[in-house]
Design a protein around this motif. Structure first.
Motif, mmCIF file in Angstrom:
data_model
loop_
_atom_site.group_PDB
_atom_site.id
_atom_site.type_symbol
_atom_site.label_atom_id
_atom_site.label_comp_id
_atom_site.label_asym_id
_atom_site.label_seq_id
_atom_site.Cartn_x
_atom_site.Cartn_y
_atom_site.Cartn_z
ATOM 1 N N ALA A 138 0.834 -1.205 0.000
ATOM 2 C CA ALA A 138 0.000 0.000 0.000
ATOM 3 C C ALA A 138 0.867 1.252 0.000
ATOM 4 N N LEU A 139 1.955 1.237 0.773
ATOM 5 C CA LEU A 139 2.858 2.386 0.834
ATOM 6 C C LEU A 139 3.533 2.636 -0.514
ATOM 7 N N GLU A 140 3.886 1.576 -1.227
ATOM 8 C CA GLU A 140 4.482 1.726 -2.556
ATOM 9 C C GLU A 140 3.556 2.501 -3.478
ATOM 10 N N TYR A 141 2.270 2.154 -3.476
ATOM 11 C CA TYR A 141 1.320 2.822 -4.365
ATOM 12 C C TYR A 141 0.987 4.224 -3.876
ATOM 13 N N LEU A 142 1.020 4.454 -2.569
ATOM 14 C CA LEU A 142 0.795 5.801 -2.050
ATOM 15 C C LEU A 142 1.909 6.734 -2.524
ATOM 16 N N ILE A 143 3.142 6.279 -2.427
ATOM 17 C CA ILE A 143 4.284 7.074 -2.895
ATOM 18 C C ILE A 143 4.170 7.332 -4.393
ATOM 19 N N LEU A 144 3.716 6.325 -5.146
ATOM 20 C CA LEU A 144 3.529 6.476 -6.591
ATOM 21 C C LEU A 144 2.511 7.577 -6.892
ATOM 22 N N SER A 145 1.410 7.589 -6.132
ATOM 23 C CA SER A 145 0.365 8.596 -6.356
ATOM 24 C C SER A 145 0.815 9.986 -5.948
ATOM 25 N N ASP A 146 1.805 10.055 -5.082
ATOM 26 C CA ASP A 146 2.297 11.339 -4.573
ATOM 27 C C ASP A 146 3.435 11.891 -5.435
ATOM 28 N N GLU A 147 4.372 11.033 -5.802
ATOM 29 C CA GLU A 147 5.602 11.496 -6.441
ATOM 30 C C GLU A 147 5.610 11.351 -7.962
ATOM 31 N N LYS A 148 5.099 10.243 -8.487
ATOM 32 C CA LYS A 148 5.135 10.042 -9.940
ATOM 33 C C LYS A 148 3.885 10.557 -10.634
ATOM 34 N N TYR A 149 2.734 10.394 -9.985
ATOM 35 C CA TYR A 149 1.468 10.819 -10.595
ATOM 36 C C TYR A 149 0.708 11.745 -9.653
ATOM 37 N N PRO A 150 1.277 12.904 -9.320
ATOM 38 C CA PRO A 150 0.597 13.806 -8.383
ATOM 39 C C PRO A 150 -0.718 14.323 -8.961
ATOM 40 N N TYR A 151 -1.642 14.584 -8.088
ATOM 41 C CA TYR A 151 -2.983 15.027 -8.466
ATOM 42 C C TYR A 151 -2.929 16.383 -9.167
ATOM 43 N N ILE A 152 -3.571 16.472 -10.337
ATOM 44 C CA ILE A 152 -3.628 17.715 -11.104
ATOM 45 C C ILE A 152 -4.994 18.348 -10.870
ATOM 46 N N HIS A 153 -5.011 19.608 -10.469
ATOM 47 C CA HIS A 153 -6.280 20.262 -10.154
ATOM 48 C C HIS A 153 -6.131 21.767 -10.250
ATOM 49 N N PHE A 154 -7.274 22.446 -10.253
ATOM 50 C CA PHE A 154 -7.316 23.906 -10.163
ATOM 51 C C PHE A 154 -7.819 24.352 -8.799
ATOM 52 N N CYS A 155 -8.774 23.612 -8.254
ATOM 53 C CA CYS A 155 -9.494 24.043 -7.058
ATOM 54 C C CYS A 155 -8.667 23.832 -5.798
ATOM 55 N N ALA A 156 -8.476 24.874 -5.026
ATOM 56 C CA ALA A 156 -7.703 24.777 -3.784
ATOM 57 C C ALA A 156 -8.356 23.835 -2.786
ATOM 58 N N ASN A 157 -9.683 23.884 -2.684
ATOM 59 C CA ASN A 157 -10.384 23.021 -1.736
ATOM 60 C C ASN A 157 -10.237 21.552 -2.104
ATOM 61 N N LYS A 158 -10.330 21.262 -3.422
ATOM 62 C CA LYS A 158 -10.187 19.877 -3.870
ATOM 63 C C LYS A 158 -8.766 19.392 -3.604
ATOM 64 N N GLY A 159 -7.789 20.270 -3.874
ATOM 65 C CA GLY A 159 -6.411 19.892 -3.603
ATOM 66 C C GLY A 159 -6.170 19.652 -2.134
ATOM 67 N N CYS A 160 -6.794 20.466 -1.288
ATOM 68 C CA CYS A 160 -6.634 20.329 0.165
ATOM 69 C C CYS A 160 -7.195 18.996 0.650
ATOM 70 N N SER A 161 -8.352 18.583 0.115
ATOM 71 C CA SER A 161 -8.939 17.311 0.542
ATOM 72 C C SER A 161 -8.056 16.143 0.140
ATOM 73 N N ASN A 162 -7.415 16.231 -1.032
ATOM 74 C CA ASN A 162 -6.502 15.174 -1.452
ATOM 75 C C ASN A 162 -5.237 15.162 -0.600
ATOM 76 N N GLU A 163 -4.753 16.334 -0.239
ATOM 77 C CA GLU A 163 -3.567 16.411 0.617
ATOM 78 C C GLU A 163 -3.857 15.860 2.011
ATOM 79 N N THR A 164 -5.067 16.098 2.510
ATOM 80 C CA THR A 164 -5.447 15.557 3.808
ATOM 81 C C THR A 164 -5.427 14.034 3.778
ATOM 82 N N GLU A 165 -6.039 13.459 2.742
ATOM 83 C CA GLU A 165 -6.045 11.998 2.613
ATOM 84 C C GLU A 165 -4.623 11.467 2.473
ATOM 85 N N LEU A 166 -3.809 12.175 1.697
ATOM 86 C CA LEU A 166 -2.423 11.760 1.485
ATOM 87 C C LEU A 166 -1.659 11.738 2.812
ATOM 88 N N ALA A 167 -1.764 12.809 3.578
ATOM 89 C CA ALA A 167 -1.039 12.904 4.847
ATOM 90 C C ALA A 167 -1.481 11.826 5.830
#
Length: 278
Positions: A138-167
């Motif tokens: 699970a940690l391998e794929y979490l790092i992949l989603s964070d470092e190789k395929y980071p979330y692309i977005h415009f909305c600050a709120n949407k980005g914040c919710s993804n960062e919360t889940e990531l952390a």
């Protein structure tokens, strides 16, 4: 007049065959109809039929504009139905594909119009392996989603919710794999702009640390900087974690250190430190 009955039978047979072919041609579902059926089945939690509908598109219409979404949806509905045996290779197929993260899939800009196929695939694989209690994977794929395929977005709120889940996922998986210090560091790296959920989790880690507020105040006196293209990031290092406190634009602005410290001391994170009795 004599009727050739054998010819009549042939003509009737031909009419029936023509009718069948005509009905079949008119009843042939379009790719869009298969896709919409899949959405309807998924909404009704009929994940097996949903997967079949999306898989028909994947198997028979690889050039259709709905193919990328259908490819992701096949994996998603398998996972939703906890059919991990089929979901895992379906997500792996997405990661190995040439699908583009920044493909526009429409919708409100506030919900992010970008596809993020591989980000979502690696994020979902992380969730699957958490459910399977395989925390290293699970940690391998979490790092992949964070470092190789980071979330692309415009909305600050949407980005914040993804960062919360990531952390929170980092904290969970580092804790589960015996790296408690790394769990704390990840939470701290998001703490200054963190949500209540992050601060609540972080409070557990910091309650074990002596003189934590005094240590943080000392860190505030040693703000460092790092150059990034045409701007500069400013950060402190606290309990091994890099915490960003601001940035300065080389063309139009200068980082105001005194104001940054004032803002930090008004933050929810600093209030939490003040409330700790250690």
């Amino acid at each position: 007049m004599n009727i050739d009955r054998s010819q009549v039978r042939i003509n009737i047979a031909l009419l029936i065959m023509t009718f069948i072919v005509t009905v079949k041609s008119y009843s042939q579902k379009t790719v869009r109809e298969y896709f919409d059926d899949g959405i309807t089945y998924a909404g009704n939690e009929d994940y097996q039929n949903a997967a079949s509908s999306f898989k028909y598109i994947v198997d028979n219409h690889p050039k259709d504009s709905l193919y990328p979404l259908a490819l992701y949806n096949v994996a998603y509905v398998y996972a939703a139905g906890e059919d991990y045996m089929n979901a895992i290779p379906s997500y792996e197929r997405i990661l190995a594909s040439d699908l583009k993260e920044d493909d526009l899939i429409g919708g409100d800009i506030m919900a992010s119009p970008y596809a993020n196929y591989k980000y979502k695939a690696s994020r979902d694989l992380c969730r699957i392996y958490i459910a399977k209690e395989d925390y290293e994977k699970a940690l391998e794929y979490l790092i992949l989603s964070d470092e190789k395929y980071p979330y692309i977005h415009f909305c600050a709120n949407k980005g914040c919710s993804n960062e919360t889940e990531l952390a929170l996922n980092y904290a969970l998986l580092y804790e589960k794999t015996g790296h408690k210090d790394k769990a704390r560091e990840k939470l701290l790296s998001y703490a200054l702009n963190g949500t209540e959920r992050i601060l609540d989790e972080l409070k557990i880690y910091l309650s074990e640390e002596k003189d934590v507020k005094a240590k943080f105040d000392r860190s505030l006196k040693a703000i460092e900087s790092e150059k990034k293209d045409d701007y500069t990031n400013y950060f402190i290092t606290f309990l091994g974690a890099k915490m960003y406190v601001g940035w300065g634009d080389d063309t139009s602005g200068v980082f105001d250190k005194k104001q940054a410290i004032k803002d930090i001391k008004r933050s929810d994170f600093y209030k939490m430190l003040e409330a700790l009795k250690n």
